[in-house]
Design a protein around this motif. Structure first.
Motif, PDB file in Angstrom:
ATOM      1  N   ALA A  12      45.349  -5.163   1.461  1.00  0.00           N
ATOM      2  CA  ALA A  12      43.983  -5.502   1.606  1.00  0.00           C
ATOM      3  C   ALA A  12      43.268  -4.375   0.899  1.00  0.00           C
ATOM      4  O   ALA A  12      42.293  -4.680   0.210  1.00  0.00           O
ATOM      5  CB  ALA A  12      43.482  -5.574   3.055  1.00  0.00           C
ATOM      6  N   ASP A  13      43.968  -3.210   0.805  1.00  0.00           N
ATOM      7  CA  ASP A  13      43.045  -1.926   0.393  1.00  0.00           C
ATOM      8  C   ASP A  13      43.451  -1.631  -1.058  1.00  0.00           C
ATOM      9  O   ASP A  13      43.087  -0.688  -1.603  1.00  0.00           O
ATOM     10  CB  ASP A  13      43.177  -0.668   1.268  1.00  0.00           C
ATOM     11  N   ILE A  14      44.441  -2.342  -1.680  1.00  0.00           N
ATOM     12  CA  ILE A  14      44.945  -2.145  -2.993  1.00  0.00           C
ATOM     13  C   ILE A  14      43.876  -2.680  -3.949  1.00  0.00           C
ATOM     14  O   ILE A  14      43.676  -3.879  -3.962  1.00  0.00           O
ATOM     15  CB  ILE A  14      46.469  -2.818  -3.298  1.00  0.00           C
ATOM     16  N   ARG A  15      43.490  -1.709  -4.820  1.00  0.00           N
ATOM     17  CA  ARG A  15      42.462  -2.221  -6.029  1.00  0.00           C
ATOM     18  C   ARG A  15      43.217  -2.291  -7.315  1.00  0.00           C
ATOM     19  O   ARG A  15      43.995  -1.505  -7.524  1.00  0.00           O
ATOM     20  CB  ARG A  15      41.206  -1.261  -5.982  1.00  0.00           C
ATOM     21  N   PRO A  16      42.897  -3.480  -8.067  1.00  0.00           N
ATOM     22  CA  PRO A  16      43.215  -3.247  -9.445  1.00  0.00           C
ATOM     23  C   PRO A  16      42.914  -2.132 -10.284  1.00  0.00           C
ATOM     24  O   PRO A  16      41.792  -1.533  -9.940  1.00  0.00           O
ATOM     25  CB  PRO A  16      42.819  -4.774 -10.025  1.00  0.00           C
ATOM     26  N   ASP A  17      43.665  -1.814 -11.290  1.00  0.00           N
ATOM     27  CA  ASP A  17      43.539  -0.784 -12.072  1.00  0.00           C
ATOM     28  C   ASP A  17      42.135  -1.024 -12.998  1.00  0.00           C
ATOM     29  O   ASP A  17      41.805  -2.341 -13.436  1.00  0.00           O
ATOM     30  CB  ASP A  17      44.525  -0.431 -13.286  1.00  0.00           C
ATOM     31  N   THR A  18      41.496  -0.057 -13.309  1.00  0.00           N
ATOM     32  CA  THR A  18      40.297   0.003 -14.178  1.00  0.00           C
ATOM     33  C   THR A  18      40.638  -0.377 -15.489  1.00  0.00           C
ATOM     34  O   THR A  18      41.840  -0.011 -16.081  1.00  0.00           O
ATOM     35  CB  THR A  18      39.211   1.230 -13.938  1.00  0.00           C
ATOM     36  N   LEU A  19      39.770  -0.548 -16.595  1.00  0.00           N
ATOM     37  CA  LEU A  19      39.992  -0.664 -17.805  1.00  0.00           C
ATOM     38  C   LEU A  19      40.606   0.566 -18.478  1.00  0.00           C
ATOM     39  O   LEU A  19      41.299   0.734 -19.285  1.00  0.00           O
ATOM     40  CB  LEU A  19      38.824  -1.118 -18.814  1.00  0.00           C
ATOM     41  N   VAL A  20      40.128   1.756 -18.162  1.00  0.00           N
ATOM     42  CA  VAL A  20      40.489   3.117 -18.571  1.00  0.00           C
ATOM     43  C   VAL A  20      41.800   3.412 -18.232  1.00  0.00           C
ATOM     44  O   VAL A  20      42.543   3.848 -18.724  1.00  0.00           O
ATOM     45  CB  VAL A  20      39.390   4.045 -18.060  1.00  0.00           C
ATOM     46  N   GLN A  21      42.128   3.074 -16.817  1.00  0.00           N
ATOM     47  CA  GLN A  21      43.498   3.340 -16.397  1.00  0.00           C
ATOM     48  C   GLN A  21      44.438   2.468 -17.213  1.00  0.00           C
ATOM     49  O   GLN A  21      45.590   2.937 -17.470  1.00  0.00           O
ATOM     50  CB  GLN A  21      43.601   3.198 -14.804  1.00  0.00           C
ATOM     51  N   THR A  22      44.025   1.163 -17.573  1.00  0.00           N
ATOM     52  CA  THR A  22      44.914   0.321 -18.210  1.00  0.00           C
ATOM     53  C   THR A  22      45.176   1.033 -19.588  1.00  0.00           C
ATOM     54  O   THR A  22      46.256   0.932 -20.324  1.00  0.00           O
ATOM     55  CB  THR A  22      44.489  -1.134 -18.303  1.00  0.00           C
ATOM     56  N   LEU A  23      44.219   1.306 -20.303  1.00  0.00           N
ATOM     57  CA  LEU A  23      44.149   1.843 -21.654  1.00  0.00           C
ATOM     58  C   LEU A  23      45.106   2.997 -21.708  1.00  0.00           C
ATOM     59  O   LEU A  23      45.695   3.403 -22.627  1.00  0.00           O
ATOM     60  CB  LEU A  23      42.698   1.888 -22.222  1.00  0.00           C
ATOM     61  N   THR A  24      44.876   3.937 -20.650  1.00  0.00           N
ATOM     62  CA  THR A  24      45.530   5.144 -20.653  1.00  0.00           C
ATOM     63  C   THR A  24      47.072   4.878 -20.437  1.00  0.00           C
ATOM     64  O   THR A  24      47.674   5.656 -21.137  1.00  0.00           O
ATOM     65  CB  THR A  24      45.135   6.121 -19.586  1.00  0.00           C
ATOM     66  N   SER A  25      47.535   4.097 -19.618  1.00  0.00           N
ATOM     67  CA  SER A  25      48.888   3.588 -19.584  1.00  0.00           C
ATOM     68  C   SER A  25      49.492   3.089 -20.914  1.00  0.00           C
ATOM     69  O   SER A  25      50.600   3.279 -20.904  1.00  0.00           O
ATOM     70  CB  SER A  25      48.997   2.631 -18.316  1.00  0.00           C
ATOM     71  N   VAL A  26      48.710   2.114 -21.617  1.00  0.00           N
ATOM     72  CA  VAL A  26      49.165   1.629 -22.808  1.00  0.00           C
ATOM     73  C   VAL A  26      49.315   2.673 -24.019  1.00  0.00           C
ATOM     74  O   VAL A  26      50.238   2.877 -24.568  1.00  0.00           O
ATOM     75  CB  VAL A  26      48.270   0.556 -23.196  1.00  0.00           C
ATOM     76  N   GLY A  27      48.379   3.690 -23.718  1.00  0.00           N
ATOM     77  CA  GLY A  27      48.550   4.517 -24.748  1.00  0.00           C
ATOM     78  C   GLY A  27      49.554   5.819 -24.547  1.00  0.00           C
ATOM     79  O   GLY A  27      50.295   6.165 -25.402  1.00  0.00           O
ATOM     80  N   SER A  28      49.772   5.806 -23.101  1.00  0.00           N
ATOM     81  CA  SER A  28      51.181   6.706 -22.987  1.00  0.00           C
ATOM     82  C   SER A  28      52.369   5.851 -23.336  1.00  0.00           C
ATOM     83  O   SER A  28      53.474   6.526 -23.779  1.00  0.00           O
ATOM     84  CB  SER A  28      51.261   6.606 -21.471  1.00  0.00           C
ATOM     85  N   MET A  29      52.374   4.503 -23.066  1.00  0.00           N
ATOM     86  CA  MET A  29      53.646   3.888 -23.560  1.00  0.00           C
ATOM     87  C   MET A  29      53.783   3.854 -24.928  1.00  0.00           C
ATOM     88  O   MET A  29      54.777   4.164 -25.606  1.00  0.00           O
ATOM     89  CB  MET A  29      53.500   2.384 -23.130  1.00  0.00           C
ATOM     90  N   ILE A  30      53.079   3.799 -25.715  1.00  0.00           N
ATOM     91  CA  ILE A  30      52.588   3.771 -27.303  1.00  0.00           C
ATOM     92  C   ILE A  30      53.222   4.860 -27.633  1.00  0.00           C
ATOM     93  O   ILE A  30      54.164   5.187 -28.431  1.00  0.00           O
ATOM     94  CB  ILE A  30      51.410   3.272 -27.792  1.00  0.00           C
ATOM     95  N   LEU A  31      52.780   6.070 -27.117  1.00  0.00           N
ATOM     96  CA  LEU A  31      53.178   7.662 -27.602  1.00  0.00           C
ATOM     97  C   LEU A  31      54.762   7.732 -27.141  1.00  0.00           C
ATOM     98  O   LEU A  31      55.298   8.349 -28.154  1.00  0.00           O
ATOM     99  CB  LEU A  31      52.481   8.386 -26.928  1.00  0.00           C
ATOM    100  N   MET A  32      55.224   7.153 -25.968  1.00  0.00           N
ATOM    101  CA  MET A  32      56.655   7.186 -25.686  1.00  0.00           C
ATOM    102  C   MET A  32      57.422   6.585 -26.667  1.00  0.00           C
ATOM    103  O   MET A  32      58.537   6.839 -27.122  1.00  0.00           O
ATOM    104  CB  MET A  32      56.804   6.749 -24.324  1.00  0.00           C
ATOM    105  N   PHE A  33      56.919   5.269 -27.060  1.00  0.00           N
ATOM    106  CA  PHE A  33      57.721   4.507 -27.919  1.00  0.00           C
ATOM    107  C   PHE A  33      57.886   5.309 -29.517  1.00  0.00           C
ATOM    108  O   PHE A  33      58.798   5.142 -29.910  1.00  0.00           O
ATOM    109  CB  PHE A  33      57.253   2.959 -28.243  1.00  0.00           C
TER     110      PHE A  33
END
Length: 117
Positions: A12-33
């Motif tokens: 119940a207390d778990i919240r979805p990621d915000t847009l900034v957190q999602t974009l940061t994760s995608v940017g991290s994955m792109i840099l790793m690739f």
């Protein structure tokens, strides 16, 4: 058998990621690739790092004595980065990800400044 009404209460207390957190994760994955692709290109090209290192390693018997040393170092790195149990995590396990992101940033910089890898 009736479904437990409190089955998902622990979430119940778990919240979805915000847009900034999602974009940061995608940017991290792109840099790793990009880092993985850049290192693969450096390793496997003609006269690349892998061919040069293997040629040096098997050049003489003295150089071949480094093979056990390399194996022990790789084993120690694996022990350092791996968590003891399945449920446990270690902060040092994130280090390879951050290193690969740094390598990716280097290859992005090289691509922007020189126009190629």
């Amino acid at each position: 058998m009736a479904a437990d009404p409190n089955k998902y209460k622990k979430n119940a207390d778990i919240r979805p990621d915000t847009l900034v957190q999602t974009l940061t994760s995608v940017g991290s994955m792109i840099l790793m690739f990009i880092g993985i692709i850049g290192l693969a290109m450096e390793l496997f090209k003609d006269e690349g790092w892998l061919k040069t290192a293997l040629a040096w390693l098997f050049d003489t018997t003295t150089h071949m004595m480094f093979i056990p040393v390399i194996a022990v170092v790789l084993w120690l790195l694996n022990r350092w980065f791996s968590a003891p149990g399945k449920e446990e995590t270690k902060k040092s396990g994130n280090l390879p990800m951050y290193i690969m992101m740094g390598v990716g940033a280097y290859y992005v910089y090289r691509l922007v400044t020189t126009g190629g890898f």
